[in-house]
Motif scaffolding. Structure first.
Motif, PDB file in Angstrom:
ATOM      1  N   PRO A 248       0.825  -1.204   0.000  1.00 12.78           N
ATOM      2  CA  PRO A 248       0.000   0.000   0.000  1.00 12.78           C
ATOM      3  C   PRO A 248       0.862   1.258   0.000  1.00 12.78           C
ATOM      4  N   PHE A 249       0.491   2.218  -0.805  1.00 15.08           N
ATOM      5  CA  PHE A 249       1.205   3.476  -0.857  1.00 15.08           C
ATOM      6  C   PHE A 249       0.615   4.450   0.155  1.00 15.08           C
ATOM      7  N   ARG A 250       1.454   5.273   0.714  1.00  8.15           N
ATOM      8  CA  ARG A 250       1.022   6.408   1.514  1.00  8.15           C
ATOM      9  C   ARG A 250       2.175   7.399   1.522  1.00  8.15           C
ATOM     10  N   LYS A 251       1.872   8.631   1.780  1.00  8.80           N
ATOM     11  CA  LYS A 251       2.935   9.619   1.893  1.00  8.80           C
ATOM     12  C   LYS A 251       3.697   9.384   3.182  1.00  8.80           C
ATOM     13  N   ALA A 252       4.986   9.641   3.147  1.00  6.20           N
ATOM     14  CA  ALA A 252       5.781   9.506   4.366  1.00  6.20           C
ATOM     15  C   ALA A 252       5.295  10.519   5.394  1.00  6.20           C
ATOM     16  N   TYR A 253       5.248  10.088   6.652  1.00  7.62           N
ATOM     17  CA  TYR A 253       4.865  11.011   7.708  1.00  7.62           C
ATOM     18  C   TYR A 253       5.935  12.085   7.871  1.00  7.62           C
ATOM     19  N   SER A 254       5.509  13.266   8.207  1.00  4.16           N
ATOM     20  CA  SER A 254       6.461  14.328   8.519  1.00  4.16           C
ATOM     21  C   SER A 254       7.130  14.027   9.850  1.00  4.16           C
ATOM     22  N   LEU A 255       8.225  14.720  10.132  1.00  6.96           N
ATOM     23  CA  LEU A 255       8.922  14.522  11.398  1.00  6.96           C
ATOM     24  C   LEU A 255       7.995  14.832  12.571  1.00  6.96           C
ATOM     25  N   GLU A 256       7.181  15.860  12.440  1.00  9.72           N
ATOM     26  CA  GLU A 256       6.259  16.228  13.516  1.00  9.72           C
ATOM     27  C   GLU A 256       5.243  15.111  13.769  1.00  9.72           C
ATOM     28  N   GLU A 257       4.709  14.543  12.680  1.00 13.07           N
ATOM     29  CA  GLU A 257       3.761  13.442  12.820  1.00 13.07           C
ATOM     30  C   GLU A 257       4.429  12.206  13.404  1.00 13.07           C
ATOM     31  N   LEU A 258       5.662  11.937  12.981  1.00 12.68           N
ATOM     32  CA  LEU A 258       6.383  10.790  13.516  1.00 12.68           C
ATOM     33  C   LEU A 258       6.618  10.926  15.015  1.00 12.68           C
ATOM     34  N   LYS A 259       6.955  12.138  15.445  1.00  9.93           N
ATOM     35  CA  LYS A 259       7.194  12.351  16.876  1.00  9.93           C
ATOM     36  C   LYS A 259       5.957  12.010  17.691  1.00  9.93           C
ATOM     37  N   LYS A 260       4.776  12.285  17.134  1.00 10.39           N
ATOM     38  CA  LYS A 260       3.530  11.951  17.829  1.00 10.39           C
ATOM     39  C   LYS A 260       3.313  10.444  17.890  1.00 10.39           C
ATOM     40  N   ARG A 261       3.934   9.725  16.970  1.00  7.08           N
ATOM     41  CA  ARG A 261       3.744   8.277  16.899  1.00  7.08           C
ATOM     42  C   ARG A 261       4.794   7.496  17.681  1.00  7.08           C
ATOM     43  N   VAL A 262       5.750   8.177  18.270  1.00  6.81           N
ATOM     44  CA  VAL A 262       6.809   7.507  19.025  1.00  6.81           C
ATOM     45  C   VAL A 262       6.329   7.196  20.440  1.00  6.81           C
ATOM     46  N   VAL A 263       6.517   5.960  20.850  1.00  2.29           N
ATOM     47  CA  VAL A 263       6.197   5.532  22.215  1.00  2.29           C
ATOM     48  C   VAL A 263       7.512   5.293  22.935  1.00  2.29           C
ATOM     49  N   ARG A 264       7.815   6.150  23.884  1.00  2.00           N
ATOM     50  CA  ARG A 264       9.079   6.027  24.616  1.00  2.00           C
ATOM     51  C   ARG A 264       8.963   4.907  25.642  1.00  2.00           C
ATOM     52  N   LEU A 265       9.961   4.048  25.688  1.00  2.00           N
ATOM     53  CA  LEU A 265       9.933   2.912  26.610  1.00  2.00           C
ATOM     54  C   LEU A 265      10.608   3.325  27.916  1.00  2.00           C
ATOM     55  N   THR A 266       9.812   3.774  28.838  1.00  2.00           N
ATOM     56  CA  THR A 266      10.316   4.255  30.117  1.00  2.00           C
ATOM     57  C   THR A 266      10.676   3.074  31.022  1.00  2.00           C
ATOM     58  N   PRO A 267      11.522   3.309  32.028  1.00  2.00           N
ATOM     59  CA  PRO A 267      11.853   2.229  32.973  1.00  2.00           C
ATOM     60  C   PRO A 267      10.618   1.636  33.641  1.00  2.00           C
ATOM     61  N   GLU A 268       9.604   2.487  33.867  1.00  2.00           N
ATOM     62  CA  GLU A 268       8.382   2.004  34.517  1.00  2.00           C
ATOM     63  C   GLU A 268       7.617   1.031  33.621  1.00  2.00           C
ATOM     64  N   ARG A 269       7.871   1.081  32.349  1.00  4.66           N
ATOM     65  CA  ARG A 269       7.136   0.248  31.400  1.00  4.66           C
ATOM     66  C   ARG A 269       7.916  -1.006  31.004  1.00  4.66           C
ATOM     67  N   VAL A 270       9.029  -1.256  31.648  1.00  9.02           N
ATOM     68  CA  VAL A 270       9.957  -2.283  31.185  1.00  9.02           C
ATOM     69  C   VAL A 270       9.320  -3.677  31.116  1.00  9.02           C
ATOM     70  N   HIS A 271       8.568  -4.071  32.129  1.00  9.88           N
ATOM     71  CA  HIS A 271       8.008  -5.425  32.142  1.00  9.88           C
ATOM     72  C   HIS A 271       6.977  -5.604  31.029  1.00  9.88           C
ATOM     73  N   LYS A 272       6.154  -4.585  30.810  1.00 13.47           N
ATOM     74  CA  LYS A 272       5.166  -4.676  29.740  1.00 13.47           C
ATOM     75  C   LYS A 272       5.864  -4.753  28.387  1.00 13.47           C
ATOM     76  N   THR A 273       6.908  -3.965  28.220  1.00 10.55           N
ATOM     77  CA  THR A 273       7.651  -3.965  26.966  1.00 10.55           C
ATOM     78  C   THR A 273       8.281  -5.330  26.700  1.00 10.55           C
ATOM     79  N   ARG A 274       8.879  -5.917  27.711  1.00  8.15           N
ATOM     80  CA  ARG A 274       9.511  -7.232  27.556  1.00  8.15           C
ATOM     81  C   ARG A 274       8.462  -8.300  27.242  1.00  8.15           C
ATOM     82  N   SER A 275       7.309  -8.209  27.865  1.00  3.27           N
ATOM     83  CA  SER A 275       6.261  -9.190  27.579  1.00  3.27           C
ATOM     84  C   SER A 275       5.745  -9.028  26.155  1.00  3.27           C
ATOM     85  N   GLU A 276       5.715  -7.780  25.660  1.00  2.00           N
ATOM     86  CA  GLU A 276       5.258  -7.539  24.292  1.00  2.00           C
ATOM     87  C   GLU A 276       6.207  -8.127  23.263  1.00  2.00           C
TER      88      GLU A 276
END
Length: 370
Positions: free
Chosen positions: A154-182
């Motif tokens: 599927p084609f789509r336009k590349a997201y802009s840097l601003e849009e990409l920043k909104k899509r980033v999920v930072r993996l904080t230390p508090e989230r470590v167990h959930k991240t590892r399980s994922e």
């Protein structure tokens, strides 16, 4: 002006399908970002298929072709990591494809952040039908996906840097167990039908992270080696999830992962043992992911051995293997009180069937209706 960062795509293949391999490589050649190389690794294919791979490699000067002597997928990837000339390394399997915008988007994030690695989204496709990937026994309401043709995604336009920043999920230390399980058994799902898989899909890692032998794939392990690899990365690297579909994972009934394998139990138990050592099983989230992996592994064993039409052992052998899968480690964990406490309703039902030696019967009836 030459692009600042170079992407190295590692693509090991052993006796694949030429048309599918061409589809995979075309998804790289059509990227909107052009500073890349493909390391196409022939991992002990027949002479005929090796020649076909070499012919494919000659279609573009950015494809580098190498032949190795059956190192296995982990060994072939490790071999290519040391040869990669890019600033960023990513991986692709010979029957999958990449979204045409993913290099551009991954480079934008890595150029403007301090992340060591990005885990992007995967879209699951079964025999040209697409759906959000679900667990082993979830109901799957497939929808037609004609846009996933042999030569296009599927084609789509590349997201802009601003849009990409909104899509980033930072993996904080508090989230470590959930991240590892994922990254073991509980995929992180987001909109657009995407999810972060436990495999190599949509991983973009700085080459500097691989220096001095770090983050190589474990050798001697055929299954779940990528889950082990992900856990090692999460322990040491600064990683984020990006909620953008970058990788299209194709599964079909004729694939190797669905083939008869008389050694599948041994192939499963070695990495499961390794994962049990890497995970913090005292944590409920990680324990739940571990046992979900056990249940998924049992389903895989049924599909590739116990329920496969090519498996025709003596009755005593069949009974001995079934006894092992119900009574011995690691499978007996599914019958414990702790499993019952941390599993969901559907898993508790399967645990009850497992306890009564009815689980394989349940799967037999299920597969007949698919």
């Amino acid at each position: 002006m030459k692009d600042e960062m170079k992407v190295s795509v590692i693509l090991p293949v052993k006796n694949g399908n030429k048309a599918l391999l061409e589809r995979a490589i075309d998804s790289v050649l059509k990227q909107t970002y052009h500073n890349f190389e493909i390391l196409l690794i022939n991992d002990g294919s027949t002479d005929e298929f090796a020649m076909e791979m070499k012919e494919i490699s000659e279609k573009d000067e950015r494809i580098r072709f190498f032949s190795v002597d059956s190192l296995g997928v982990s060994g072939a990837r490790n071999y290519a990591i040391d040869l990669a000339e890019g600033d960023i390394i990513t991986f692709l399997d010979g029957d999958d494809t990449l979204n045409y915008c993913c290099f551009e988007e991954a480079v934008r994030i890595l150029k403007n952040s301090r992340y060591d690695a990005l885990f992007g989204g995967t879209y699951y496709i079964y025999d040209n039908k697409a759906d959000i990937a679900q667990g082993a026994d979830y109901d799957q309401n497939w929808v037609e996906a004609e846009e996933f043709s042999a030569t296009s995604s599927p084609f789509r336009k590349a997201y802009s840097l601003e849009e990409l920043k909104k899509r980033v999920v930072r993996l904080t230390p508090e989230r470590v167990h959930k991240t590892r399980s994922e990254c073991v058994a509980e995929p992180y799902r987001f909109g657009d039908g995407g999810y972060v898989s436990r495999g190599i899909a949509a991983r973009f890692i700085r080459k500097s992270a691989f220096q001095e032998g770090f983050f190589r794939f474990p050798l001697g392990i055929r299954l779940y080696e990528d889950a082990i690899w992900n856990l090692m990365m999460l322990e040491k690297l600064k990683v984020c999830y990006v909620k953008a579909v970058w990788y299209y994972y194709f599964e079909n009934a004729a694939s190797v992962s669905n083939a008869y394998n008389e050694n599948v139990i041994n192939d499963m138990e070695m990495p499961i043992e390794r994962l049990s050592q890497l995970m913090e099983l005292s944590d409920p989230l990680e324990y739940h992911a571990y046992t979900r992996l056990l249940m998924d592994s049992l389903r895989y064993i049924y599909k590739c051995l116990y329920g496969h039409p090519d498996w025709k052992p003596e009755k005593s052998v069949r009974k001995a293997i079934k006894r092992h899968l119900y009574k011995d480690a690691p499978w007996k964990e599914i019958k414990t009180l702790r499993y019952w406490r941390y599993s969901d309703k559907k898993d508790r039902l399967k645990a009850s069937l497992h306890k009564r030696h009815l689980l394989f019967t349940y799967w037999r009836s299920k597969w007949r209706t698919l």
